[in-house]
Design an enzyme around this catalytic site. Sequence first.
Site, PDB file in Angstrom:
ATOM      1  CB  CYS A  80       8.052 -40.949 -10.903  1.00  0.00           C
ATOM      2  SG  CYS A  80       9.173 -42.051  -9.946  1.00  0.00           S
ATOM      3  CB  SER A 102      12.849 -42.044 -11.659  1.00  0.00           C
ATOM      4  OG  SER A 102      11.583 -41.435 -11.413  1.00  0.00           O
ATOM      5  CG  HIS A 124     -14.125 -10.415   3.788  1.00  0.00           C
ATOM      6  ND1 HIS A 124     -14.349 -11.766   4.259  1.00  0.00           N
ATOM      7  CD2 HIS A 124     -12.645 -10.304   4.237  1.00  0.00           C
ATOM      8  CE1 HIS A 124     -13.158 -12.336   4.832  1.00  0.00           C
ATOM      9  NE2 HIS A 124     -12.294 -11.457   4.847  1.00  0.00           N
ATOM     10  NE  ARG A 147      -5.613  -4.461  -3.139  1.00  0.00           N
ATOM     11  CZ  ARG A 147      -6.068  -4.800  -2.258  1.00  0.00           C
ATOM     12  NH1 ARG A 147      -5.522  -4.778  -0.754  1.00  0.00           N
ATOM     13  NH2 ARG A 147      -7.526  -5.010  -1.979  1.00  0.00           N
ATOM     14  CE  LYS A 195      -3.602   0.243   2.811  1.00  0.00           C
ATOM     15  NZ  LYS A 195      -4.948   0.623   2.288  1.00  0.00           N
ATOM     16  N   GLY A 237      -8.207  -7.319   4.581  1.00  0.00           N
ATOM     17  CA  GLY A 237      -9.053  -7.427   6.120  1.00  0.00           C
ATOM     18  C   GLY A 237      -8.377  -8.355   6.998  1.00  0.00           C
ATOM     19  CE1 TYR A 239      10.771 -38.902 -15.622  1.00  0.00           C
ATOM     20  CE2 TYR A 239      12.894 -39.030 -16.729  1.00  0.00           C
ATOM     21  CZ  TYR A 239      12.073 -39.652 -15.993  1.00  0.00           C
ATOM     22  OH  TYR A 239      12.172 -40.677 -15.347  1.00  0.00           O
ATOM     23  NE  ARG A 286      -6.676   3.721   4.879  1.00  0.00           N
ATOM     24  CZ  ARG A 286      -8.010   3.686   4.588  1.00  0.00           C
ATOM     25  NH1 ARG A 286      -8.566   2.621   4.604  1.00  0.00           N
ATOM     26  NH2 ARG A 286      -8.512   4.835   4.314  1.00  0.00           N
ATOM     27  CG  MET A 324      -2.909  -7.229   9.683  1.00  0.00           C
ATOM     28  SD  MET A 324      -1.053  -6.917   9.153  1.00  0.00           S
ATOM     29  CE  MET A 324      -1.134  -6.757   7.502  1.00  0.00           C
TER      30      MET A 324
HETATM   31  C1  PEP Z   1       8.279 -42.762  -4.546  1.00  0.00           C
HETATM   32  O1  PEP Z   1       8.483 -43.315  -3.502  1.00  0.00           O
HETATM   33  O2  PEP Z   1       8.368 -41.486  -4.639  1.00  0.00           O
HETATM   34  C2  PEP Z   1       7.599 -43.171  -5.593  1.00  0.00           C
HETATM   35  C3  PEP Z   1       7.275 -42.885  -6.845  1.00  0.00           C
HETATM   36  O3  PEP Z   1       7.063 -44.671  -5.444  1.00  0.00           O
HETATM   37  P1  PEP Z   1       5.750 -45.108  -4.575  1.00  0.00           P
HETATM   38  O4  PEP Z   1       5.115 -43.768  -4.166  1.00  0.00           O
HETATM   39  O5  PEP Z   1       5.061 -46.045  -5.467  1.00  0.00           O
HETATM   40  O6  PEP Z   1       6.463 -45.788  -3.397  1.00  0.00           O
END
Ligand code: PEP
Length: 910
Positions: free
Chosen positions: A863, A796, A470, A348, A28, A107, A883, A98, A109
């Site tokens: 993963c 991975s 709000h 803002r 502000k 809102g 990836y 303010r 504070m």
């Molecule tokens: C993990 O452990 O991150 C994984 C992808 O395998 P899971 O979740 O199947 O154990």
Amino acid sequence: MAKTKYVYYFGGKKAEGDAKMKNLLGGKGANLAEMIHLGMPVPAGFTITTEVCTYYYDNGLKYPSSLESEVKKAVEKVEKEMKAEFGSMTNPLLLSVRSGARASMPGMMDTVLNLGLNDKTVKALAKNSGNERFAWDSYRRFVAMYGDVVLDLKPKTKDDIDPFEHLLDEMKESKGYKLDTELTTADLKELVKSFKDAIKKHTGKKFPEDPWEQLWGAIGAVFGSWNNERAIYYRRINGIPSEWGTAVNVQSMVYGNMGEDSGTGVAFTRDAATGENIFYGEFLMNAQGEDVVAGTRTPQQIEELKKNDIKCYNELLDIRERLEAHYRDMLDIEFTIQRGKLYMLQCRVGKRTAMASIKIAIDMVKEGLITPKEAILRIDPEQLNQLLRPVFDLKEKQNALKNGKLLAKGLNAGPGAASGKVVFNAEDAVAVSAKGEQVILVRIETSPEDITGMNAAEGILTARGGMTSHAALVARQMGKVCVAGCGALNINYRDRKFTVEKSDIVVREGDYISIDGSTGEVILGELQTKPSEVVEVLIDKTLKASDAPNYQMFAQVMEWADKYRKLGIRTNADQPDQCENAIAFGAEGIGLTRTEHMFFGEGKIGPMREMIFAFDEEGRKKALAKILPLQRIDFKGIFHVMDNKPVTIRLIDPPLHEFVPHEESGLEVVANDLGYSLSIVKDRVNQLHEFNPMLGFRGCRLGIVYPEITEMQVRAIFEAAIEVQKAGKKVFPEVMVPLVGNVKELEFQVEILHRVAKQVMKEKKTEVNYMVGTMIEVPRGAITAEKIAKVAEFCSFGTNDLTQTTLGLSRDDSGSFLPAYVQKNILDKDPFQAIDQEGVGFLMEHAVKHARKARKGIKLGICGEHGGEPSSVEYCHKIGLDYVSCSPYRVPIARLAAAHAALKHKKGKK
Ligand code: PEP
Ligand code: MG
């Protein structure tokens, strides 16, 4: 050393700060200074920096010694600019105090307005304004606000009535008034007295007449409100660090309630719900700011201002254009008109829905205001979730409307569709939703106290307030469905019910209602929901892209995101339909197929149990032979859909006991099916029992003890790959070994893998391009990554297990204590949602470095669930992964997050 400057003045044509100083002056304060630089009309004032807030908390609620004199000097400057004097009995300067943090916390504070009024200055205000009623009305508002904010006379529980409201209501009732505007000057004088008496009676404190005492009281209360419960909660859910602190803005008052030539309003430079390029706002004549924001009176649309004050309206239009051109963004502004003169009180960058974010970003690229890169960075990846949210099934909704189920219509404040049980307060919303029920929070109007309930609810419905009330602002920010200002509802908190004007329908707590935040409709009963436009085009294929404008915008953003991102995006999918969805959302391959999920499919659990209960290798092999053709079908389905894309298939991972029933009745079925006695089955189940299954007989340990399982799975993978390849598709299997901590485990599995693969390829006289790799999901695997990468062609990160094993936190049991860790600030975020970069990340970075040392160009990915969480995706980019892999519906989020990462950090993959 130069003395630290704690106070920054702004007023007239001069401002000591500017928009770049948000960290020090708060949003502000920095923007008020910037508007002065742009030559816009801003009432003079000053900002006390966020450093003072930090100092205040670090030094036992004391201020730096130089603050007092700096504030004094700044007040003098304001007096000079405004040609009025603080505390003067003839020409008093009145101030607003303010909060203003670095990030907007609407809102959360406290604020004090009309500061400087007392029994003497009120008379001067009456005289100078020529309006005694106005002066006393301002005074009674100030006493109530001061009593509430500074002296802490406020309702203590959700059922308590506000003590000042109570006195006001009593007065109105005794006089037979309906509206506040009917109060006479004499009434207001009496109210001021009774407000002061109430303060004395309930708090033991006297309302201070001295303006300086008032000012320091208000400054302290605003700094104090940085640590009130709702501000702390808001910071937690929005990831705002508590060290930031708030600034305090002290500014001269201008009055929107000086008569019919005065007014106040809030506006967005574009529509914050749809993103349309129209000036969107609301105002009230003869009112103060809080009347608009609190939603106590339903305001008028901004175009109506033309009729009231065309000069100010045109000036606002001009300011709208100049602000957008300067900030190159959509802004949210607050203004006041005092006797025909316009003042800007705030600007803002405006909060907006996901849809509006996208539309504004794309439109601004078209208008030449911003570049595609900037456009991308303005769209929060998590916001894409809102685009994938369901809408009501149109037919069902039309039927409900035809059958008279439409209860009322309010403002379409937060798009989307929500159905749930009615609750009337935040506490109940939290409690009922914790039981797994969907709730709609129904309030007359919401206040910051309600945010926990709003967060827990599917949707929010209010009877009062406009698009900038709000409820509307906060719901949009949270991405909640919201219908606001539904004036036909008559809500009775005490009896926990609401009725609807001109109908005898009574809706009670626990009844189902449905709200459409895109149209504002409130419908009785539960309605089915239906996928969003994006889902209809991409997944259900029930809508043509050319007929779906929202989808087209989504596609544009995805196209830009793909242009800038460096990370590949894969998906975690175990079934052909999941693979199809993921590809539709833009996945470039599979990063994880959990083969064990397949064993629960049609006809597979029987042979699987036969294998588990077998007494010897021969028995196991017999059972595995039954599973083989079924697994082959599974893999064929996946390879088929994933034509020309890599498919990472992980060998079986979880402990075997997960595949057997545990209740007596289930065991009897198994005994029957397998032809064993119940006691044999029970004995075997007991043998399989583990104290810590997550650290037990799972992962590659299964294939090491029972190599025939690995052999069967590898055979199924390669037989399937060859069949699909022969059918003209391109297959790239990547076989992945789970839970490796010692390279010898991997070597053992890889030997089987290559042997069986070769055997199958020889039998079928066909070669398949494949890779073997492993998951890095236990610390030892990460630590010895150099050795592991000599054997693995790809790795991975299984960050679910890596988090569990690095932090020593059970994945399955952490729910009972992790929330407390986050709440108590021991952890910023749940480490199972966002990568713990300091701990787990340390191991990941070590592994990346050493794996690449052993095998240049080794393919590295992630993963774990973190692969679809924006801050984790950014981290994966920074440490140079190839990836990320995430669930299909998070693929668009990961694509955008990856683009953000690439635009923010040049580094990425080395
Ligand atoms: C993990 O452990 O991150 C994984 C992808 O395998 P899971 O979740 O199947 O154990
Ligand atoms: Mg794992």
